[in-house]
Design a protein around this motif. Sequence first.
Motif, PDB file in Angstrom:
ATOM      1  N   PHE A 286       0.829  -1.202   0.000  1.00  0.00           N
ATOM      2  CA  PHE A 286       0.000   0.000   0.000  1.00  0.00           C
ATOM      3  C   PHE A 286       0.865   1.255   0.000  1.00  0.00           C
ATOM      4  CE2 PHE A 286      -3.605   2.610   0.600  1.00  0.00           C
ATOM      5  CZ  PHE A 286      -3.244   3.600   1.497  1.00  0.00           C
ATOM      6  N   TYR A 287       1.819   1.336   0.908  1.00  0.00           N
ATOM      7  CA  TYR A 287       2.615   2.554   1.023  1.00  0.00           C
ATOM      8  C   TYR A 287       3.647   2.697  -0.078  1.00  0.00           C
ATOM      9  CZ  TYR A 287       0.410   4.068   5.237  1.00  0.00           C
ATOM     10  OH  TYR A 287      -0.513   4.513   6.124  1.00  0.00           O
ATOM     11  N   SER A 288       4.143   1.606  -0.642  1.00  0.00           N
ATOM     12  CA  SER A 288       5.093   1.746  -1.737  1.00  0.00           C
ATOM     13  C   SER A 288       4.390   2.264  -2.986  1.00  0.00           C
ATOM     14  CB  SER A 288       5.801   0.425  -2.029  1.00  0.00           C
ATOM     15  OG  SER A 288       4.895  -0.527  -2.519  1.00  0.00           O
ATOM     16  N   SER A 289       3.139   1.882  -3.198  1.00  0.00           N
ATOM     17  CA  SER A 289       2.413   2.408  -4.350  1.00  0.00           C
ATOM     18  C   SER A 289       1.871   3.805  -4.060  1.00  0.00           C
ATOM     19  CB  SER A 289       1.277   1.475  -4.752  1.00  0.00           C
ATOM     20  OG  SER A 289       0.306   1.406  -3.734  1.00  0.00           O
ATOM     21  N   PHE A 290       1.563   4.113  -2.804  1.00  0.00           N
ATOM     22  CA  PHE A 290       1.010   5.404  -2.426  1.00  0.00           C
ATOM     23  C   PHE A 290       2.072   6.494  -2.479  1.00  0.00           C
ATOM     24  CE2 PHE A 290      -2.239   7.973  -0.694  1.00  0.00           C
ATOM     25  CZ  PHE A 290      -1.660   8.839   0.211  1.00  0.00           C
ATOM     26  N   PHE A 291       3.287   6.174  -2.058  1.00  0.00           N
ATOM     27  CA  PHE A 291       4.357   7.155  -2.011  1.00  0.00           C
ATOM     28  C   PHE A 291       5.415   6.883  -3.073  1.00  0.00           C
ATOM     29  CE2 PHE A 291       2.827   7.252   2.426  1.00  0.00           C
ATOM     30  CZ  PHE A 291       2.490   8.586   2.486  1.00  0.00           C
ATOM     31  N   GLN A 292       4.985   6.597  -4.277  1.00  0.00           N
ATOM     32  CA  GLN A 292       5.948   6.335  -5.333  1.00  0.00           C
ATOM     33  C   GLN A 292       6.772   7.580  -5.609  1.00  0.00           C
ATOM     34  OE1 GLN A 292       3.891   5.005  -8.791  1.00  0.00           O
ATOM     35  NE2 GLN A 292       4.060   2.867  -8.223  1.00  0.00           N
ATOM     36  N   VAL A 293       8.038   7.343  -5.789  1.00  0.00           N
ATOM     37  CA  VAL A 293       8.922   8.439  -6.121  1.00  0.00           C
ATOM     38  C   VAL A 293       8.744   8.715  -7.610  1.00  0.00           C
ATOM     39  CG1 VAL A 293      11.318   9.192  -6.232  1.00  0.00           C
ATOM     40  CG2 VAL A 293      10.546   7.752  -4.346  1.00  0.00           C
ATOM     41  N   THR A 294       8.352   9.930  -7.899  1.00  0.00           N
ATOM     42  CA  THR A 294       8.127  10.278  -9.289  1.00  0.00           C
ATOM     43  C   THR A 294       9.366  10.933  -9.867  1.00  0.00           C
ATOM     44  OG1 THR A 294       7.157  12.374  -8.634  1.00  0.00           O
ATOM     45  CG2 THR A 294       5.643  10.553  -9.015  1.00  0.00           C
ATOM     46  N   LYS A 295       9.545  10.732 -11.138  1.00  0.00           N
ATOM     47  CA  LYS A 295      10.662  11.315 -11.853  1.00  0.00           C
ATOM     48  C   LYS A 295      10.466  12.820 -11.918  1.00  0.00           C
ATOM     49  CE  LYS A 295      10.715  11.648 -16.435  1.00  0.00           C
ATOM     50  NZ  LYS A 295      11.110  11.766 -17.786  1.00  0.00           N
ATOM     51  N   LYS A 296      11.526  13.559 -11.672  1.00  0.00           N
ATOM     52  CA  LYS A 296      11.431  15.010 -11.783  1.00  0.00           C
ATOM     53  C   LYS A 296      11.301  15.388 -13.251  1.00  0.00           C
ATOM     54  CE  LYS A 296      13.370  17.822  -8.869  1.00  0.00           C
ATOM     55  NZ  LYS A 296      14.384  18.665  -8.267  1.00  0.00           N
ATOM     56  N   GLU A 297      10.378  16.287 -13.513  1.00  0.00           N
ATOM     57  CA  GLU A 297      10.171  16.750 -14.876  1.00  0.00           C
ATOM     58  C   GLU A 297      11.226  17.796 -15.223  1.00  0.00           C
ATOM     59  OE1 GLU A 297       5.757  16.911 -16.362  1.00  0.00           O
ATOM     60  OE2 GLU A 297       5.945  17.900 -14.429  1.00  0.00           O
ATOM     61  N   SER A 298      11.714  17.713 -16.425  1.00  0.00           N
ATOM     62  CA  SER A 298      12.639  18.739 -16.896  1.00  0.00           C
ATOM     63  C   SER A 298      11.825  19.981 -17.236  1.00  0.00           C
ATOM     64  CB  SER A 298      13.401  18.235 -18.110  1.00  0.00           C
ATOM     65  OG  SER A 298      12.543  18.169 -19.230  1.00  0.00           O
ATOM     66  N   PRO A 299      12.479  21.136 -17.290  1.00  0.00           N
ATOM     67  CA  PRO A 299      11.754  22.358 -17.680  1.00  0.00           C
ATOM     68  C   PRO A 299      11.102  22.237 -19.062  1.00  0.00           C
ATOM     69  CG  PRO A 299      13.847  22.927 -16.688  1.00  0.00           C
ATOM     70  CD  PRO A 299      13.837  21.438 -16.843  1.00  0.00           C
ATOM     71  N   LEU A 300      11.761  21.534 -19.976  1.00  0.00           N
ATOM     72  CA  LEU A 300      11.186  21.361 -21.305  1.00  0.00           C
ATOM     73  C   LEU A 300       9.929  20.478 -21.252  1.00  0.00           C
ATOM     74  CD1 LEU A 300      11.517  22.145 -24.233  1.00  0.00           C
ATOM     75  CD2 LEU A 300      12.949  20.132 -24.563  1.00  0.00           C
ATOM     76  N   ASP A 301       9.938  19.459 -20.398  1.00  0.00           N
ATOM     77  CA  ASP A 301       8.739  18.625 -20.222  1.00  0.00           C
ATOM     78  C   ASP A 301       7.575  19.442 -19.676  1.00  0.00           C
ATOM     79  OD1 ASP A 301      10.052  16.352 -21.114  1.00  0.00           O
ATOM     80  OD2 ASP A 301      10.615  15.703 -19.081  1.00  0.00           O
ATOM     81  N   ILE A 302       7.864  20.304 -18.720  1.00  0.00           N
ATOM     82  CA  ILE A 302       6.823  21.162 -18.138  1.00  0.00           C
ATOM     83  C   ILE A 302       6.278  22.099 -19.209  1.00  0.00           C
ATOM     84  CG2 ILE A 302       6.372  22.985 -16.447  1.00  0.00           C
ATOM     85  CD1 ILE A 302       8.536  21.618 -14.683  1.00  0.00           C
ATOM     86  N   LEU A 303       7.179  22.663 -20.006  1.00  0.00           N
ATOM     87  CA  LEU A 303       6.768  23.566 -21.081  1.00  0.00           C
ATOM     88  C   LEU A 303       5.862  22.840 -22.077  1.00  0.00           C
ATOM     89  CD1 LEU A 303       7.090  26.392 -22.337  1.00  0.00           C
ATOM     90  CD2 LEU A 303       9.051  25.466 -23.598  1.00  0.00           C
ATOM     91  N   LYS A 304       6.255  21.634 -22.466  1.00  0.00           N
ATOM     92  CA  LYS A 304       5.447  20.855 -23.409  1.00  0.00           C
ATOM     93  C   LYS A 304       4.069  20.547 -22.831  1.00  0.00           C
ATOM     94  CE  LYS A 304       9.279  18.558 -25.746  1.00  0.00           C
ATOM     95  NZ  LYS A 304       9.981  17.279 -25.942  1.00  0.00           N
ATOM     96  N   ARG A 305       4.033  20.191 -21.551  1.00  0.00           N
ATOM     97  CA  ARG A 305       2.751  19.884 -20.908  1.00  0.00           C
ATOM     98  C   ARG A 305       1.856  21.119 -20.873  1.00  0.00           C
ATOM     99  NH1 ARG A 305       1.868  20.550 -15.744  1.00  0.00           N
ATOM    100  NH2 ARG A 305       4.055  20.284 -15.190  1.00  0.00           N
ATOM    101  N   ARG A 306       2.426  22.269 -20.536  1.00  0.00           N
ATOM    102  CA  ARG A 306       1.634  23.503 -20.492  1.00  0.00           C
ATOM    103  C   ARG A 306       1.089  23.869 -21.863  1.00  0.00           C
ATOM    104  NH1 ARG A 306       4.166  28.394 -17.868  1.00  0.00           N
ATOM    105  NH2 ARG A 306       2.013  29.056 -18.031  1.00  0.00           N
TER     106      ARG A 306
END
Length: 69
Positions: free
Chosen positions: A29-49
């Motif tokens: 339960f806790y390993s799936s609940f607190f999964q460490v997510t990959k940090k998004e690069s600034p370019l990934d954030i820009l593309k998402r926006r």
Amino acid sequence: MHYHDGHFWGMHFVWWVIWIVVGVLFFLFYSSFFQVTKKESPLDILKRRFAKGEITKEEYEEAKKVLNS
């Protein structure tokens, strides 16, 4: 019921099984609940926006030039 040195071994085994099951469930339960997510690069954030429509094509192109330089 058999007692050995004052302990009821059958129930002792059942408690170990219960604690192991509880531990495994807690871990799953806790390993799936607190999964460490990959940090998004600034370019990934820009593309998402841009994909969400938060910024225009011109803003996207300008920000992309800045990030790539």
